[in-house]
Write a protein that holds these residues in place. Sequence first.
Motif, short mmCIF file in Angstrom:
data_model
loop_
_atom_site.label_atom_id
_atom_site.label_comp_id
_atom_site.label_asym_id
_atom_site.label_seq_id
_atom_site.Cartn_x
_atom_site.Cartn_y
_atom_site.Cartn_z
N MET A 132 0.85 -1.19 0.00
CA MET A 132 0.00 0.00 0.00
C MET A 132 0.88 1.24 0.00
SD MET A 132 -3.09 0.97 -0.22
CE MET A 132 -4.13 -0.39 0.31
N ALA A 133 0.85 1.94 -1.13
CA ALA A 133 1.60 3.20 -1.23
C ALA A 133 0.70 4.32 -0.71
CB ALA A 133 1.99 3.46 -2.68
N GLY A 134 1.24 5.17 0.14
CA GLY A 134 0.40 6.20 0.73
C GLY A 134 1.13 7.51 0.94
N ASN A 135 0.34 8.59 0.97
CA ASN A 135 0.86 9.88 1.40
C ASN A 135 -0.03 10.38 2.53
OD1 ASN A 135 -0.90 10.20 -1.14
ND2 ASN A 135 -1.03 12.26 -0.25
N PHE A 136 0.58 11.05 3.51
CA PHE A 136 -0.10 11.39 4.75
C PHE A 136 0.16 12.86 5.10
CE2 PHE A 136 1.34 7.03 4.66
CZ PHE A 136 0.17 6.32 4.88
N SER A 137 -0.88 13.52 5.53
CA SER A 137 -0.77 14.90 5.98
C SER A 137 -1.38 15.00 7.36
CB SER A 137 -1.50 15.84 5.01
OG SER A 137 -1.59 17.14 5.57
N PHE A 138 -0.63 15.56 8.29
CA PHE A 138 -1.09 15.70 9.67
C PHE A 138 -1.36 17.18 9.93
CE2 PHE A 138 1.89 12.21 9.21
CZ PHE A 138 1.10 11.14 9.59
N GLY A 139 -2.57 17.61 9.53
CA GLY A 139 -2.96 18.99 9.74
C GLY A 139 -2.38 19.98 8.75
N GLN A 140 -1.80 19.49 7.65
CA GLN A 140 -1.25 20.38 6.62
C GLN A 140 -2.27 20.54 5.49
OE1 GLN A 140 1.71 21.93 7.36
NE2 GLN A 140 1.44 20.84 9.31
N TYR A 141 -2.03 19.92 4.33
CA TYR A 141 -3.01 20.04 3.25
C TYR A 141 -4.20 19.12 3.51
CZ TYR A 141 -0.63 15.86 1.37
OH TYR A 141 -0.10 14.61 1.20
N PHE A 142 -5.30 19.40 2.81
CA PHE A 142 -6.49 18.56 3.01
C PHE A 142 -7.01 18.09 1.63
CE2 PHE A 142 -10.95 17.92 4.81
CZ PHE A 142 -10.58 16.78 5.52
N LYS A 143 -8.27 18.22 1.37
CA LYS A 143 -8.86 17.59 0.17
C LYS A 143 -8.20 18.06 -1.12
CE LYS A 143 -13.41 16.86 2.27
NZ LYS A 143 -14.87 17.13 2.18
N ARG A 144 -8.05 19.37 -1.27
CA ARG A 144 -7.49 19.88 -2.52
C ARG A 144 -6.07 19.37 -2.74
NH1 ARG A 144 -8.77 23.72 -6.20
NH2 ARG A 144 -10.61 24.27 -4.95
N GLY A 145 -5.26 19.42 -1.70
CA GLY A 145 -3.88 18.96 -1.83
C GLY A 145 -3.80 17.48 -2.17
N ALA A 146 -4.61 16.66 -1.49
CA ALA A 146 -4.58 15.22 -1.75
C ALA A 146 -4.99 14.92 -3.19
CB ALA A 146 -5.51 14.50 -0.77
N ILE A 147 -6.01 15.60 -3.67
CA ILE A 147 -6.49 15.36 -5.04
C ILE A 147 -5.46 15.83 -6.07
CG2 ILE A 147 -8.23 16.11 -6.72
CD1 ILE A 147 -10.27 16.05 -4.38
N GLN A 148 -4.84 16.98 -5.82
CA GLN A 148 -3.81 17.48 -6.75
C GLN A 148 -2.64 16.52 -6.84
OE1 GLN A 148 -3.16 21.32 -4.93
NE2 GLN A 148 -4.36 22.39 -6.50
N HIS A 149 -2.15 16.07 -5.68
CA HIS A 149 -1.01 15.15 -5.67
C HIS A 149 -1.34 13.86 -6.43
CE1 HIS A 149 1.68 17.41 -3.19
NE2 HIS A 149 0.90 17.41 -2.12
N ALA A 150 -2.53 13.29 -6.17
CA ALA A 150 -2.90 12.02 -6.81
C ALA A 150 -3.06 12.18 -8.31
CB ALA A 150 -4.19 11.50 -6.18
N TRP A 151 -3.75 13.22 -8.72
CA TRP A 151 -4.02 13.41 -10.14
C TRP A 151 -2.73 13.63 -10.94
CZ3 TRP A 151 -8.02 12.25 -12.98
CH2 TRP A 151 -8.11 12.75 -14.28
N SER A 152 -1.81 14.42 -10.39
CA SER A 152 -0.58 14.69 -11.14
C SER A 152 0.27 13.43 -11.27
CB SER A 152 0.21 15.81 -10.46
OG SER A 152 0.57 15.45 -9.13
N LEU A 153 0.36 12.61 -10.24
CA LEU A 153 1.16 11.38 -10.34
C LEU A 153 0.53 10.42 -11.35
CD1 LEU A 153 3.42 9.47 -9.50
CD2 LEU A 153 1.99 8.73 -7.58
N LEU A 154 -0.76 10.26 -11.30
CA LEU A 154 -1.42 9.30 -12.19
C LEU A 154 -1.35 9.71 -13.65
CD1 LEU A 154 -4.65 8.42 -10.14
CD2 LEU A 154 -2.63 6.99 -10.46
N THR A 155 -1.47 11.02 -13.92
CA THR A 155 -1.63 11.45 -15.32
C THR A 155 -0.40 12.11 -15.93
OG1 THR A 155 -2.57 13.58 -14.61
CG2 THR A 155 -4.11 11.74 -14.97
N ASN A 156 0.58 12.51 -15.10
CA ASN A 156 1.80 13.10 -15.68
C ASN A 156 2.48 12.09 -16.59
OD1 ASN A 156 1.47 15.53 -14.41
ND2 ASN A 156 3.13 15.25 -12.93
#
Length: 889
Positions: free
Chosen positions: A88-112
């Motif tokens: 299970m590959a994961g990225n974790f944020s503890f009170g930093q970025y939230f929904k927008r950041g998680a979606i941006q990170h995922a979308w760019s890795l998948l589609t770049n």
Amino acid sequence: MQTHEIRERFIQHFVDAGHQEVPSASLILDDPNLLFVNAGMVPFKPYFLGQQTPPFPSGTATSIQKCVRTLDIEEVGITTRHNTFFQMAGNFSFGQYFKRGAIQHAWSLLTNPVEEGGYGLDPEKLWVTVYLDDDEAAEIWQEVAGLPAERIQRLGMADNYWSMGVPGPCGPCSEIYFDRGPAYGKEGGPIVDDSRYLEIWNLVFMEKERGEGIGKDNFEILGDLPKKNIDTGLGVERVACILQGVDNVYETDLLRPVIDEAEKLTGAVYGKGGQNDVRFRVIADHSRTGMMLILDGVTPGNEGRGYILRRLLRRIIRSARLLGATGETMGKFMTTIMDTMTPSYPEIAEHRERILQIAVTEEQSFLRTLESGTHLFEEAAASVKAAGASTLAGAQAFALHDTYGFPIDLTLEMAAEAGLDVDQEGFNALMAEQRARAKADSQAKKHGHADLSIYREFVDEHPTEFTGYSELAAGAKVLGLLANGQRLSEVSAGQDVEVILDTTPMYAESGGQLGDRGLISADDTLLRVTDVQKIGKKLWVHKATVESGGLAVGADVVATVDPTWRHAARQAHTATHLIHAALREILGPTAVQAGSMNKPGYLRFDFQWSQALTPDQVQRIEAVTNQAVDHDWAVNTIETTLDEAKAMGAMALFGENYGDQVRVVEIGGPFSMELCGGTHVSHSSQVGPVAVLGESSIGSGARRIEAYSGLDSFAYLSRERALAAGLATALKAPSEELPDRIAALTDKLKEAEKEIAQLRRQQLLARSSEYLGAARDIDGVKVVTAKLPEGTAAGDLRTIAMDLKARLGNQAGVVILAAPGADNKVPFVVGATKEAVARGVASGHLVGVFGSHVGGRGGGKPDMAQGSGNDASGLEAAFVAVVNELENL
């Protein structure tokens, strides 16, 4: 794109975005709810639960965590999307970025594009789901990814709301799916067909706290979390499936080579559909899971983690047999899977021999089980046929499976060959009952994590300074007092209390070494410390009783270690290192530590080994250990980085998570070098004599050595010497002749016992004519019933029954014998001549009738069966019941 490259791209993507890379934790963690780590976020639970502050400067992290899920082992291979082991590959944020950041990170890795470090997936093939009322996430997906509304679908709590299954953080989630095309199913997105639309990534938006409840959607939402966190999980195997253009996770570069090897070993062909394909997938999946479990220190056993591993390995063997394999296969499967997994897990290379040894030994053991199970099946089948039936009872099939480990698949196959059916409904009902009991037991044991939040302030703001490596007494300030989960401002005489100091010389239990004992004092105040435990690897908690005076938060005290305790504890811990080194010198590098416990004067050392040690090996281990003591080697401690320690050759323990800075304990150069935070003597000679008490099994593939050190060793050897002297005097023989003299006496005693048993048997046999004379005739069948003298052994009953059958000759006859024994026990035997069996008599059935009246049970063949009960008061009724049964027959 190979799987190891998929992993590397994931980590690099998030490291470039400021996340701290965190290595995978062991599959085995100290968690009350889990046998194995089953999700990527498990090692981060203390941070999500608010028990500890995340140690990541950026407040973000990324990892590729090893995971194992074994709830539905029987379903493996039937579906083609699930594995028991997965990454299970994961990225974790503890009170930093939230929904927008998680979606941006995922979308760019998948589609770049691939040349820019991404996976290069076609954006037009990606769909997402969001929680029913999560309009915010849906809008972000449209803004960030440009997804049209029709490719953003909404699902309810059971599908798109995440929690750990216990009270704690929870929140809505958004899942990303890849459309594999019309060849894989219907159009319409994941809510229509989740086979065509393959889930590859789950983004969890932790923002709420859940209460008690069971299931995915049956719990109360208590309120908001203090901070909003992000936990995501990308399935590495599923992404590999897409990027490698294969139909399912079993055909990727990691698992397909095992299937290819299975084809060579069995002669069967994969890809033709049906049950054989399932068996190929079971072999591939379980080989990898079994290998990774062994790598992390699990050995086959009969309970807990060991039972899961044993079950997985035996399913491999069973599947290979059903595919056509006739010999051993485990070595080939394990070698193949180690080759495919080593690029991602280089540590496999140094453990290849150990992994092979454990897996192959388990296969050899199970093949013997199959042999004995086959014999038991044949007896059961003969009993069914003798009774004129054609169906093996579900209870019999279940007993073969549950008690003897004989797989139901083989029972079904052999029953068909014998012209019999199997009551599968009865078997399945018993299996369902067993699962229900296991599930209820699991739910009963399952609970939320112990509330450690009361310690969090101290862990974060006042980590304990440990000074005990260099001193046994230290001035300290009382930072906290706790009792029964409550913080106190002061305590008085007679109270049991947990004391938190800013500084302490007392060692907290870890690495197998028990916590120190000692005193906390100030003026007329005295607290006796009985244990020291560590919280969050940073906080020392002293468990103590106030013996006199009182103590308040903020007071200045002196903490003093009991010097006698510490000295003997250091001796035992250093002796543990010496014994480990001696083991590896005598047995080789596959004898790896699997746990230890040491306290003043005593140690036990668990290690992975598949067979009992010989007396000579035990003696040599003791000798090498004491030679190390006699060498008077300096015991050196080295503070260094984890990478440098490994480069030095220092050994690490399974399941331990080490920080960047570690402590290496070195004794005699290459003789012993281990990562260890314990306390030790300064020279090996200070350990004193080491006396090995012996070694024993603690489960399949695991052994335990116990030993004394220091004065405790001397006291033990002194007692042994006194015992030997007493025996020498009693036997009037020099001590060096004692083994031979005792062996000779033992042989004489055994011969005398044999003669006595033979005389007793002859006396009983002499009464055979008497028993025959009292026989009754039931429709032409001679029925001999006899209650033999009290204390007659089961073996003697069987001997007499066989003698009576022989005396009956060609007559149809039945013999029923029993004898009351000690503690109300009742052994009993039923035998039938060939002529009686031909007329429908089944001894196994009659034994059951007899046993029901004496609180017992039994079994056997149609011509001879035996059992044992625990209620002698029912003897007369048992004889009557069997005779009545024969009259009815």
